[in-house]
Design a protein around this motif. Structure first.
Motif, PDB file in Angstrom:
ATOM      1  N   SER A 176       0.819  -1.207   0.000  1.00 22.89           N
ATOM      2  CA  SER A 176       0.000   0.000   0.000  1.00 22.89           C
ATOM      3  C   SER A 176       0.859   1.266   0.000  1.00 22.89           C
ATOM      4  CB  SER A 176      -0.970   0.004   1.179  1.00 22.89           C
ATOM      5  OG  SER A 176      -0.261  -0.031   2.377  1.00 22.89           O
ATOM      6  N   VAL A 431      -1.318 -10.239   1.932  1.00 26.66           N
ATOM      7  CA  VAL A 431      -1.208  -9.565   0.637  1.00 26.66           C
ATOM      8  C   VAL A 431      -1.510 -10.616  -0.426  1.00 26.66           C
ATOM      9  CG1 VAL A 431       0.293  -8.314  -0.961  1.00 26.66           C
ATOM     10  CG2 VAL A 431       0.614  -8.035   1.498  1.00 26.66           C
ATOM     11  N   ASN A 432      -2.526 -10.374  -1.217  1.00 26.79           N
ATOM     12  CA  ASN A 432      -2.852 -11.351  -2.254  1.00 26.79           C
ATOM     13  C   ASN A 432      -2.067 -11.016  -3.529  1.00 26.79           C
ATOM     14  OD1 ASN A 432      -4.051 -13.501  -3.491  1.00 26.79           O
ATOM     15  ND2 ASN A 432      -5.892 -12.363  -4.084  1.00 26.79           N
ATOM     16  N   THR A 436      -2.857  -8.074  -6.398  1.00 25.65           N
ATOM     17  CA  THR A 436      -2.637  -6.820  -5.688  1.00 25.65           C
ATOM     18  C   THR A 436      -1.435  -6.046  -6.190  1.00 25.65           C
ATOM     19  OG1 THR A 436      -3.625  -7.560  -3.631  1.00 25.65           O
ATOM     20  CG2 THR A 436      -1.895  -5.949  -3.434  1.00 25.65           C
ATOM     21  N   THR A 459      -6.128 -15.939   5.842  1.00 31.49           N
ATOM     22  CA  THR A 459      -7.306 -16.529   6.478  1.00 31.49           C
ATOM     23  C   THR A 459      -8.105 -17.372   5.476  1.00 31.49           C
ATOM     24  OG1 THR A 459      -8.560 -14.554   5.944  1.00 31.49           O
ATOM     25  CG2 THR A 459      -7.572 -14.635   8.125  1.00 31.49           C
ATOM     26  N   GLY A 623      -9.608  -8.436  -1.945  1.00 31.44           N
ATOM     27  CA  GLY A 623      -9.431  -9.763  -1.347  1.00 31.44           C
ATOM     28  C   GLY A 623      -9.973  -9.880   0.072  1.00 31.44           C
ATOM     29  N   ASN A 711      -6.284  -6.533 -12.200  1.00 30.46           N
ATOM     30  CA  ASN A 711      -4.826  -6.695 -12.206  1.00 30.46           C
ATOM     31  C   ASN A 711      -4.340  -7.565 -13.358  1.00 30.46           C
ATOM     32  OD1 ASN A 711      -2.663  -5.575 -10.776  1.00 30.46           O
ATOM     33  ND2 ASN A 711      -2.144  -7.581  -9.950  1.00 30.46           N
ATOM     34  N   ILE A 714      -3.379  -5.413 -16.341  1.00 32.48           N
ATOM     35  CA  ILE A 714      -2.273  -4.457 -16.257  1.00 32.48           C
ATOM     36  C   ILE A 714      -1.019  -5.076 -16.853  1.00 32.48           C
ATOM     37  CG2 ILE A 714      -0.748  -3.209 -14.675  1.00 32.48           C
ATOM     38  CD1 ILE A 714      -3.151  -2.831 -12.856  1.00 32.48           C
TER      39      ILE A 714
HETATM   40  N1  LIG Z   1      -5.015  -3.931 -10.100  1.00 33.49           N
HETATM   41  C1  LIG Z   1      -5.118  -3.252  -8.967  1.00 33.49           C
HETATM   42  N2  LIG Z   1      -4.311  -3.559  -7.951  1.00 33.49           N
HETATM   43  C2  LIG Z   1      -4.392  -2.877  -6.786  1.00 33.49           C
HETATM   44  C3  LIG Z   1      -5.323  -1.840  -6.612  1.00 33.49           C
HETATM   45  C4  LIG Z   1      -6.187  -1.533  -7.701  1.00 33.49           C
HETATM   46  O1  LIG Z   1      -7.038  -0.633  -7.632  1.00 33.49           O
HETATM   47  N3  LIG Z   1      -6.056  -2.261  -8.856  1.00 33.49           N
HETATM   48  N4  LIG Z   1      -5.375  -1.185  -5.422  1.00 33.49           N
HETATM   49  C5  LIG Z   1      -4.176  -1.132  -4.618  1.00 33.49           C
HETATM   50  C6  LIG Z   1      -4.488  -0.686  -3.256  1.00 33.49           C
HETATM   51  S1  LIG Z   1      -5.125   0.883  -3.093  1.00 33.49           S
HETATM   52  C7  LIG Z   1      -4.225  -1.401  -2.154  1.00 33.49           C
HETATM   53  S2  LIG Z   1      -4.421  -0.693  -0.610  1.00 33.49           S
HETATM   54  C8  LIG Z   1      -3.702  -2.780  -2.250  1.00 33.49           C
HETATM   55  C9  LIG Z   1      -4.377  -3.719  -1.287  1.00 33.49           C
HETATM   56  O2  LIG Z   1      -3.701  -4.887  -1.350  1.00 33.49           O
HETATM   57  P1  LIG Z   1      -3.981  -6.105  -0.375  1.00 33.49           P
HETATM   58  O3  LIG Z   1      -4.168  -5.638   1.002  1.00 33.49           O
HETATM   59  O4  LIG Z   1      -2.963  -7.103  -0.650  1.00 33.49           O
HETATM   60  O5  LIG Z   1      -5.370  -6.551  -0.903  1.00 33.49           O
HETATM   61  P2  LIG Z   1      -6.220  -7.830  -0.779  1.00 33.49           P
HETATM   62  O6  LIG Z   1      -6.480  -8.358  -2.107  1.00 33.49           O
HETATM   63  O7  LIG Z   1      -7.384  -7.406   0.007  1.00 33.49           O
HETATM   64  O8  LIG Z   1      -5.340  -8.854   0.031  1.00 33.49           O
HETATM   65  C10 LIG Z   1      -5.486  -8.984   1.349  1.00 33.49           C
HETATM   66  C11 LIG Z   1      -5.154 -10.418   1.724  1.00 33.49           C
HETATM   67  O9  LIG Z   1      -5.200 -10.474   3.123  1.00 33.49           O
HETATM   68  C12 LIG Z   1      -5.977 -11.585   3.515  1.00 33.49           C
HETATM   69  N5  LIG Z   1      -6.497 -11.299   4.837  1.00 33.49           N
HETATM   70  C13 LIG Z   1      -7.652 -10.710   5.202  1.00 33.49           C
HETATM   71  N6  LIG Z   1      -7.731 -10.615   6.540  1.00 33.49           N
HETATM   72  C14 LIG Z   1      -6.590 -11.159   7.037  1.00 33.49           C
HETATM   73  C15 LIG Z   1      -6.080 -11.366   8.344  1.00 33.49           C
HETATM   74  O10 LIG Z   1      -6.693 -11.011   9.335  1.00 33.49           O
HETATM   75  N7  LIG Z   1      -4.861 -11.953   8.459  1.00 33.49           N
HETATM   76  C16 LIG Z   1      -4.147 -12.366   7.384  1.00 33.49           C
HETATM   77  N8  LIG Z   1      -2.963 -12.935   7.579  1.00 33.49           N
HETATM   78  N9  LIG Z   1      -4.613 -12.200   6.129  1.00 33.49           N
HETATM   79  C17 LIG Z   1      -5.806 -11.602   5.972  1.00 33.49           C
HETATM   80  C18 LIG Z   1      -6.992 -11.743   2.423  1.00 33.49           C
HETATM   81  O11 LIG Z   1      -7.547 -13.034   2.451  1.00 33.49           O
HETATM   82  C19 LIG Z   1      -6.155 -11.435   1.197  1.00 33.49           C
HETATM   83  O12 LIG Z   1      -5.471 -12.550   0.726  1.00 33.49           O
HETATM   84  O13 LIG Z   1      -3.953  -3.273  -3.563  1.00 33.49           O
HETATM   85  C20 LIG Z   1      -3.422  -2.453  -4.570  1.00 33.49           C
HETATM   86  N10 LIG Z   1      -3.546  -3.198  -5.801  1.00 33.49           N
END
Ligand SMILES: Nc1nc2c(c(=O)[nH]1)N[C@H]1C(S)=C(S)[C@@H](COP(=O)(O)OP(=O)(O)OC[C@H]3O[C@@H](n4cnc5c(=O)[nH]c(N)nc54)[C@H](O)[C@@H]3O)O[C@H]1N2
Ligand SMILES: Nc1nc2c(c(=O)[nH]1)N[C@H]1C(S)=C(S)[C@@H](COP(=O)(O)OP(=O)(O)OC[C@H]3O[C@@H](n4cnc5c(=O)[nH]c(N)nc54)[C@H](O)[C@@H]3O)O[C@H]1N2
Ligand code: SF4
Ligand SMILES: [Mo]
Length: 739
Positions: A176, A431-432, A436, A459, A623, A711, A714
């Motif tokens: 992020s 982080v997925n 992501t 999770t 995610g 994604n 991209i």
């Molecule tokens: N193509 C594209 N990519 C982007 C974006 C976009 O607009 N387009 N946006 C960007 C932005 S703004 C952001 S902030 C990032 C976000 O990026 P990430 O935070 O990586 O986004 P998520 O896909 O929600 O991945 C979160 C992961 O955490 C897991 N998770 C959820 N809760 C918990 C927990 O309590 N513990 C653990 N260990 N895991 C947990 C979920 O199952 C998931 O696998 O992505 C960026 N990536």
């Protein structure tokens, strides 16, 4: 195209349903009380309410979880927590859908190769931890600590970070930073000496006029900000929205300006041009508190409203009107810093331009302007001496830093180092990666495929877990303690507690326990207290309270909000090199970048293609909630659509509701179809799709194949060479009709 094309050595493995919670197992679990009778958390036939904080996005609102018969049946906004005020956004109420998700990871898993076939087997915690510790130890021995990187997002990572530091590893990346908000932190720091903050230091409550560039509140649901904006509008706050798309926020605006995407800096320069050439700026404030005015004027004097009109597609009259209205409402007027600010490679400069627009009207520490919140002081309970690191920061970008600092390197650099072989192991917490990392799915998989060892703490069986050597199932935020949410500046300074509402389900464990087990296995002594409770109690006692006390409301806060405003004649100081607000940034200049934001033309779409814009939906945080049955039941929430202007639809013979595939400029075709939404609400040169859909992992039974992945489409990304952020909005798509 199928994702099969992206696969190679690290084949994407289907985790056998045996190892997941599974619907059958789940239904008994849900019906039953959770384990641990005799414990405070056990079923008692009574109702109780536990105060904690949300993990469905990064705003971290206070929640009140209502438990009956050992089961959470409702989550509401905490009345005690200043970011909730008793309310949550729709996603916040949906935690039940995460904890009771039948697809949850239930056991540790280890990847195994047998007779040429790779699969996962269920492992005990001891086995999984021993194996992880051994592999990490060997990689460190063989290649050095810089060969190990940790990627993290979400709030449970802190314990792993402590563990790694004690282990001698300090390569930490938070996607992020470079894919989301790096520019808005750094852009404000270079100008004001402090970050724009989360929540943003904009006094929305008292403002009369706010300009938004992109930032789409109402779809982006940051709870407190949405509450403040709605309240503000009721009170007479006027807002102006620059967005190529008629967003929900644009629907609440006095004026929507469908700006051509990527031209915002030209627009901001033109507004500055009007403010200065028409003498509308706060001359005294600028003279007393800023440096670099002459340099700024030298740059923006060429950007007349007429010139900007040609670039931005917004009329010169509109530009003049907005600049004049903005100045006439000042100092109770502001330009919002935005959040996901890394649109192109010039995000830092665009946020700098926003910061400058605020400075010019003298709204600093004024009601309705830019304010600086304070922190609730809660000391760290540091107790471990870390080894000296070879480097404190691994990033190669000259202005890469992080406020906390939570990062030592940008996540795209980790990906590149994985591809080049410098990074051999990745430890991924929340982080997925494939969906992501905004270098695109293909590049992300290239990195994952090239490393020797991948651990995923998650999770759910998200895509990233399908590439891992070890999958460690973490308990959800409703089943664990995490570190305190302390030290975030806000109007009412606060510290919040995350505490377990019910006991961990299945064979999942809280991050703090997993990190402790790893530390023990690696023979790292003294990293953690005897228990997480002891650690939290120690910290809270240092802040004059105790765990027992804070458990009651989940929050410790100053009784009174901070006095945010400056007194007449009060001298201001800023933590910038000059001690003033830097209209021309000395840090940018010193590092070889433009001291004043310049407009750079971004490429137009090739013929027949359209720029892909992205954003959020109220019920989804990619995610984090994509598989959440509680949240995504409504058909409108279950999948994304591609927004297409009627003229474009006619040109390509697309009809509303039709399912199509998208193809990007590099020939990548969306794996799943997406429905067309024909709407006047988007310009003709762009299309729009919400990010976070199109999951390809089948074990996500609810989310699988719903809508298209942003994604995946991209293929082009650009680096902001100053701070090392990644822009990805120079990607374009065309349409493929179903055969
Ligand atoms: N193509 C594209 N990519 C982007 C974006 C976009 O607009 N387009 N946006 C960007 C932005 S703004 C952001 S902030 C990032 C976000 O990026 P990430 O935070 O990586 O986004 P998520 O896909 O929600 O991945 C979160 C992961 O955490 C897991 N998770 C959820 N809760 C918990 C927990 O309590 N513990 C653990 N260990 N895991 C947990 C979920 O199952 C998931 O696998 O992505 C960026 N990536
Ligand atoms: N419900 C919900 N809320 C969320 C999230 C979520 O997943 N779901 N995620 C949270 C996260 S991690 C983040 S980072 C924030 C992101 O939320 P924001 O910071 O609000 O995101 P932006 O990317 O600034 O805004 C997207 C908007 O920008 C417009 N846009 C695209 N290109 C341009 C351009 O060149 N110029 C202009 N002026 N506008 C443009 C798009 O049409 C869209 O309306 O949301 C947060 N809140
Ligand atoms: S804004 Fe919504 S999802 Fe984010 S923390 Fe608050 S309630 Fe949770
Ligand atoms: Mo974000």
């Amino acid at each position: 195209m199928s994702h099969g094309q992206d696969m190679n050595r690290r084949d994407f493995i289907k985790i056998s349903s045996l190892f997941l919670a599974g619907s059958a197992a789940m239904s008994t679990q849900i019906g039953q009380t959770v384990t641990g009778s005799g414990n405070a958390l056990a079923a008692d036939g009574q109702e109780r309410v536990v105060h904690s904080f949300c993990e469905h996005c990064f705003w971290r609102c206070g929640i009140a979880a209502h438990v009956r018969d050992g089961k959470i049946y409702k989550i509401t906004g905490s009345e005690h927590h200043p970011l909730s005020n008793g309310r949550l956004c729709p996603r916040g109420t949906g935690g039940i859908g995460q904890i009771y998700d039948p697809d949850r990871l239930a056991h540790p898993l280890i990847r195994e190769k047998k007779g040429g076939k790779t699969s996962y087997r269920k492992a005990s915690w001891d086995e999984a931890i021993t194996y992880t510790a051994e592999r990490l130890y060997k990689i460190k021995e063989q290649y050095g600590p810089q060969a190990i990187a940790m990627l993290h997002h979400g709030y449970g990572y802190t314990f792993f970070k402590e563990m790694f530091k004690a282990f001698g590893v300090n390569k930490f990346a938070k996607p992020s930073y470079d894919f989301c908000c790096g520019p808005r932190h750094q852009g404000f720091i270079f100008t004001y000496g402090h970050s724009a903050g989360t929540p943003e230091g904009i006094d929305i409550e008292n403002s009369k006029y706010i300009l938004f560039f992109g930032t789409h509140y109402g779809e982006n649901m940051h709870n407190t900000a949405v509450q403040e904006i709605s309240e503000g509008i009721r009170r007479g706050l006027k807002i102006v929205v620059f967005d190529p798309r008629f967003s929900t926020l644009a629907g609440k605006a006095e004026k929507w300006l469908p700006i051509k995407a990527g031209t915002d800096i030209a627009m901001m320069q033109a507004i500055m041009n009007v403010l200065i050439s028409e003498d509308l700026y706060d001359k005294q404030f600028v003279a007393e508190n800023t440096v670099g005015f002459d340099e700024l004027w030298a740059e923006v004097q060429q950007m007349t409203p007429e010139k900007a009109a040609e670039i931005t597609d917004i009329s010169a009259d509109d530009i003049r009107e907005i600049a004049r209205n903005y100045a006439s409402h000042a100092p109770a007027a502001a330009v919002h810093p935005g959040r996901r600010t890394q649109w192109y490679a010039d995000g830092t400069q665009r946020v700098r331009a926003i910061a400058i627009l605020n400075a010019l009207v003298g709204n600093y520490k004024m009601p309705g302007g830019v304010v600086k919140y304070e922190k609730y002081k809660v000391p760290k309970a540091a107790h471990h001496e870390y080894p000296a690191f070879e480097k404190e920061v691994w990033s190669k970008y000259p202005l890469f830093t992080d406020i906390k600092p939570e990062n030592t390197i940008a996540s795209h650099e980790v990906m590149q180092q994985a591809i080049s072989g410098e990074v051999k192991a990745m430890f991924v917490y929340g982080v997925n990666v494939p969906e992501t990392i905004t270098m695109g799915r293909k590049k992300a998989l290239e990195a994952l495929n090239n490393i020797d060892f991948l651990v995923a703490v998650d999770t759910l069986p998200m895509e990233v877990t399908g590439y891992a050597d070890v999958v460690l199932p973490e308990s959800t935020y409703l089943e664990r303690y995490d570190d305190l949410d302390g030290g975030r500046p806000y109007r009412t300074p606060f510290v919040a507690l995350r505490q377990p509402v019910v006991e961990p389900m299945f064979d999942s464990k809280p991050g703090n326990e997993i990190a402790r087990m790893l530390a023990e296995k690696l023979e790292l002594h003294g990293v953690f207290e005897e228990s997480v409770e002891e650690y939290l109690d120690k910290r809270l006692k240092m802040a004059g309270s105790s765990l027992e006390e804070v458990k009651k409301t989940g929050v410790l806060k100053n009784p009174e909000p901070t006095d945010l405003y400056r007194k007449p004649g009060e001298p201001l100081t800023f933590k910038t090199p000059s001690g003033k607000i830097e209209l021309a940034s000395s840090k940018m200049k010193e590092a070889g970048f433009d001291a004043v934001p310049k407009f750079i033309q971004h490429p137009d779409a090739p013929e027949g293609y359209y720029r892909v814009l992205t954003g959020r939906k109220p019920m989804l945080t990619f995610g984090r909630t994509a598989n959440n049955r509680f949240l995504n039941e409504l058909p409108t929430a279950r999948e994304n659509e591609i927004w297409v202007n009627p003229e474009v639809a006619a040109k390509h013979q697309l009809s509303h509701g039709e399912s199509i595939h998208l193809k990007n400029q590099a020939g990548v075709v969306s794996e799943f179809p997406i429905k067309v939404k024909v709407t006047q609400r988007i310009r003709q040169d762009a299309v729009y799709m919400v990010h976070g859909y199109g999951h390809y992992f089948k074990k996500l039974k609810w989310a699988h194949a719903k809508g298209a992945s942003h994604n995946q489409l991209i293929s082009n990304y650009e680096i902001d060479e100053s701070i090392g952020a990644v822009g990805f909005q120079n990607n374009f798509v065309t349409f493929i009709k179903e055969a």
